[in-house]
Design an enzyme around this catalytic site. Structure first.
Site, PDB file in Angstrom:
ATOM      1  N   ASP A   1       0.824  -1.213   0.000  1.00  0.00           N
ATOM      2  CA  ASP A   1       0.000   0.000   0.000  1.00  0.00           C
ATOM      3  C   ASP A   1       0.860   1.267   0.000  1.00  0.00           C
ATOM      4  O   ASP A   1       2.038   1.226   0.366  1.00  0.00           O
ATOM      5  CB  ASP A   1      -0.900   0.008   1.245  1.00  0.00           C
ATOM      6  CG  ASP A   1      -0.100  -0.043   2.529  1.00  0.00           C
ATOM      7  OD1 ASP A   1       0.918  -0.764   2.560  1.00  0.00           O
ATOM      8  OD2 ASP A   1      -0.472   0.637   3.498  1.00  0.00           O
ATOM      9  N   GLU A   2       0.230   2.354  -0.393  1.00  0.00           N
ATOM     10  CA  GLU A   2       0.783   3.711  -0.240  1.00  0.00           C
ATOM     11  C   GLU A   2       2.244   3.849  -0.665  1.00  0.00           C
ATOM     12  O   GLU A   2       3.073   4.320   0.099  1.00  0.00           O
ATOM     13  CB  GLU A   2       0.651   4.154   1.239  1.00  0.00           C
ATOM     14  CG  GLU A   2      -0.764   4.206   1.714  1.00  0.00           C
ATOM     15  CD  GLU A   2      -0.894   4.710   3.145  1.00  0.00           C
ATOM     16  OE1 GLU A   2      -1.707   5.624   3.353  1.00  0.00           O
ATOM     17  OE2 GLU A   2      -0.197   4.207   4.049  1.00  0.00           O
ATOM     18  N   VAL A   3       2.554   3.443  -1.881  1.00  0.00           N
ATOM     19  CA  VAL A   3       3.928   3.599  -2.352  1.00  0.00           C
ATOM     20  C   VAL A   3       4.095   5.014  -2.911  1.00  0.00           C
ATOM     21  O   VAL A   3       3.376   5.419  -3.815  1.00  0.00           O
ATOM     22  CB  VAL A   3       4.262   2.552  -3.429  1.00  0.00           C
ATOM     23  CG1 VAL A   3       5.716   2.677  -3.847  1.00  0.00           C
ATOM     24  CG2 VAL A   3       3.966   1.154  -2.907  1.00  0.00           C
TER      25      VAL A   3
ATOM     26  N   GLU B   1      -4.270  -1.579  -3.353  1.00  0.00           N
ATOM     27  CA  GLU B   1      -3.537  -0.892  -4.411  1.00  0.00           C
ATOM     28  C   GLU B   1      -2.873  -1.853  -5.392  1.00  0.00           C
ATOM     29  O   GLU B   1      -2.726  -1.558  -6.574  1.00  0.00           O
ATOM     30  CB  GLU B   1      -2.436   0.019  -3.841  1.00  0.00           C
ATOM     31  CG  GLU B   1      -2.959   1.263  -3.164  1.00  0.00           C
ATOM     32  CD  GLU B   1      -3.024   1.114  -1.667  1.00  0.00           C
ATOM     33  OE1 GLU B   1      -3.508   0.056  -1.195  1.00  0.00           O
ATOM     34  OE2 GLU B   1      -2.591   2.041  -0.961  1.00  0.00           O
TER      35      GLU B   1
END
Ligand SMILES: *[C@@H]1O[C@H](CO)[C@@H](O)[C@H](O)[C@H]1NC(C)=O
Ligand SMILES: *[C@@H]1O[C@H](CO)[C@@H](O)[C@H](O)[C@H]1NC(C)=O
Ligand SMILES: *[C@@H]1O[C@H](CO)[C@@H](O)[C@H](O)[C@H]1NC(C)=O
Ligand SMILES: *[C@@H]1O[C@H](CO)[C@@H](O)[C@H](O)[C@H]1NC(C)=O
Ligand SMILES: *[C@@H]1O[C@H](CO)[C@@H](O)[C@H](O)[C@H]1NC(C)=O
Length: 546
Positions: free
Chosen positions: A341-343, A394
């Site tokens: 997630d959240e890269v 994601e």
């Protein structure tokens, strides 16, 4: 003067908060809990019949024992442990002297027989995604019988039996004649704890597992490492925790600690799924593993800061291969959570080697392609260890090619996540839901009701799609949580999620839920768990502090 001022201020504050009291406070269906016809059962079993005939239980004569035909005998440590545990929940640790001279009292229930009906009780195994947790409980004279195909169902049934026991007006333990048959609606019912933002001492993790079992949760999602710290002590790469933990000795989970968590959980029918989130959320990994993270650039100069895992180096994949080989042998569950997630692409974009690599691969400026390239490599590595994987949404959103048995974990957009659930399941992937259940967000009032009202299958999709939703998880992220407040913040709010995931779809009566949950919360308190109150009220036995 100060006192007067203080008084005036108090009035002001009170007036202020009264004035601001939002409408929903007045809309609460029940302000005072009244007894439910389902007693204090939580989560509510699928089929419940409680009769108005009651039996006494006395700690001197009552026993829990293996039924004659049971496939799990006295050698089943898991059950023997559970018998002892539930006996203590019901009677406390002091056992009365048995009155051998006395005839058995006909109004007394003297025994609960536990009968594992299938040939393989799974006593020595680990719970899994397909474990059978069903059971049937009959409480009647002369003995109560708990029947379950596997030990996992017996554990759930023992909890239910203990929840049927109450104290009558004279303080005597009683139980009503009851018939219950039960099974979970969803197979994946999890709680996520985060031991990276704050280190969580073993004791609080074990206490949480204990409370999970009281709510029939069966997955402990251990978000064990993140940017902030790396407390997992790796046997292959000892530097990861040596350099990446908040403290190399006091703030780590040793191999023995991890083993203890897994066994403690197993004895309660709980799977332990560790999360090793990459390529983002990995700052702490970089401290003990040089060259793992991407060097960020400021202009043409390396800035000295680091971004996500460096996806263009072969050494990255060599490391991951060895690391996940270890993880696959340390954690027995068939799944690991790989995060994803959240890269943040800023650092990748700044790095000239990465830019070159992007050009060579024909990725253009689409850094989701680079992320997918990395994840693809990682998934192949983990697949080779014979594990399945769970990923945050994601990874799916970025069109990474996933194995058909991948579990996609939906966490974004809270109540508006139905489109994502529809998309994930339309693509044929299994889904678990967390978006509406981020319990680290706290607000004034009875927010458990919001968690309770969620219907996981409330999205547009076919029956086939709905079958792909295997459950969900309550997430307690750790930025503002450590051992000092974890338990009261999580419980009883997570109980709402527990019932939503266990009980039948039509169990939605908030008033009845409030009545049962109020009693259930008092039971948690009586069992020594500092679960916070739902609203103004009292418990027969209040929390006494530590
Ligand atoms: C249990 O039985 C008593 C009478 O013995 C009755 O008053 C009570 O309502 C029953 N409890 C439930 C939950 O049915
Ligand atoms: C033991 O049982 C007998 C017969 O029921 C009774 O008279 C006696 O008071 C009991 N003793 C104790 C210590 O409960
Ligand atoms: C990295 O691995 C690829 C594929 O195995 C190989 O073609 C390449 O030469 C390797 N690069 C280096 C720098 O070793
Ligand atoms: C779901 O898929 C549709 C069609 O591919 C896409 O337009 C939409 O943005 C997706 N919705 C979400 C929430 O990902
Ligand atoms: C399902 O689709 C219909 C029509 O496209 C829409 O009106 C409805 O709001 C959708 N329901 C959900 C839960 O998304």
């Amino acid at each position: 003067m100060t006192v007067l001022l203080g008084f005036a201020l108090t009035l002001l504050v009170l007036g202020f908060s009264r004035g601001l009291q939002p409408n929903w406070v007045r809309e609460e269906p029940e302000l005072v809990a009244v007894p439910s016809k389902f007693g204090s059962l939580w989560p509510l079993p699928q089929k419940v019949q409680i009769n108005p005939t009651s039996f006494k239980l006395s700690s001197g004569s009552f026993r829990i024992s293996d039924s004659k035909g049971s496939s799990a005998g006295p050698g089943c440590v898991l059950l023997q442990n559970a018998y002892r545990r539930y006996f203590e929940y019901m009677f406390g640790s002091k056992k009365q002297k048995v009155n051998k001279s006395g005839k058995s009292d006909p109004s007394e229930l003297s025994e609960l027989q536990v009968w594992i009906t299938s040939a393989d009780s799974e006593c020595d195994g680990y719970p899994s995604a397909t474990s059978d947790e069903s059971y049937a409980l009959s409480v009647d004279q002369p003995v109560a019988v708990l029947k379950a195909p596997k030990v996992w169902g017996a554990l759930r049934g023992l909890e239910t039996f203990s929840q049927l026991v109450y104290e009558d007006d004279y303080g005597a333990k009683s139980i009503n004649s009851s018939f219950i048959s039960d099974f979970p609606r969803f197979s994946h019912r999890g709680v996520l704890l985060d031991s990276s933002r704050h280190f969580l001492p073993l004791k609080v993790i074990l206490a949480n597992l204990e409370t999970m079992a009281m709510n029939k949760f069966n997955v402990f999602h251990w978000h064990i490492v993140d940017d902030q710290s790396f407390p997992y002590m790796s046997q292959t790469f000892s530097q990861l925790s040596q350099k990446g933990a908040y403290h190399p000795y006091s703030h780590v989970y040793t191999p023995a600690d991890v083993k203890m968590v897994i066994e403690f959980a197993r004895l309660r029918g709980i799977r332990v799924i560790p999360e090793f989130d990459t390529p983002g959320h990995t700052q702490s990994w970089g401290k003990g593993q040089p060259d793992l993270l991407t060097p960020c650039y400021s202009g043409s100069q390396a800035s000295g800061t680091y971004g996500p895992v460096n996806p263009i180096l072969n050494t990255t994949y060599d490391f991951m291969k060895m690391f996940f080989k270890e993880i696959s042998s340390v954690f027995p569950d068939a799944y690991v959570h790989l995060g994803g997630d959240e890269v943040d692409f800023t650092c990748w974009k700044s790095n000239p080697d990465i830019q070159q690599f992007m050009a060579r691969q024909g990725f253009g400026q689409d850094y989701t392609k680079l992320e997918s390239f990395y994840i693809q490599g990682l998934l192949d590595i983990v697949t080779a260890t014979n594990k399945g994987y769970i990923v945050w949404q994601e990874v799916f959103d970025n069109d990474v090619k996933l194995k058909p048995d991948t579990v996609v974990h939906v966490w974004m957009n809270g109540g508006g996540c139905d489109k994502e659930m529809a998309n994930v399941t339309a693509a044929g992937y299994t889904a678990i839901l967390s978006a509406p259940w981020y319990l680290d967000y706290v607000s004034y009032g009875q927010d458990w009701q919001n968690y309770y009202k969620v219907e996981p299958l409330n999205f547009n999709g076919t029956e086939e799609q709905k079958k792909l939703v295997i459950g969900g998880e309550a997430c307690l992220w750790g930025e503002y949580v450590d051992a000092s407040n974890l338990t009261p913040r999580l419980w009883p709010r997570a109980c709402a999620v527990a019932e939503r995931l266990w009980s039948a779809k039509d169990v939605t009566d908030i008033g009845d839920a409030f009545n049962r949950l109020s009693a259930h919360r008092c039971r948690l308190v009586e069992r020594g768990i500092p679960a916070e109150p739902l609203f103004s009220s009292f418990c027969p036995k209040e929390y006494k502090g530590l």
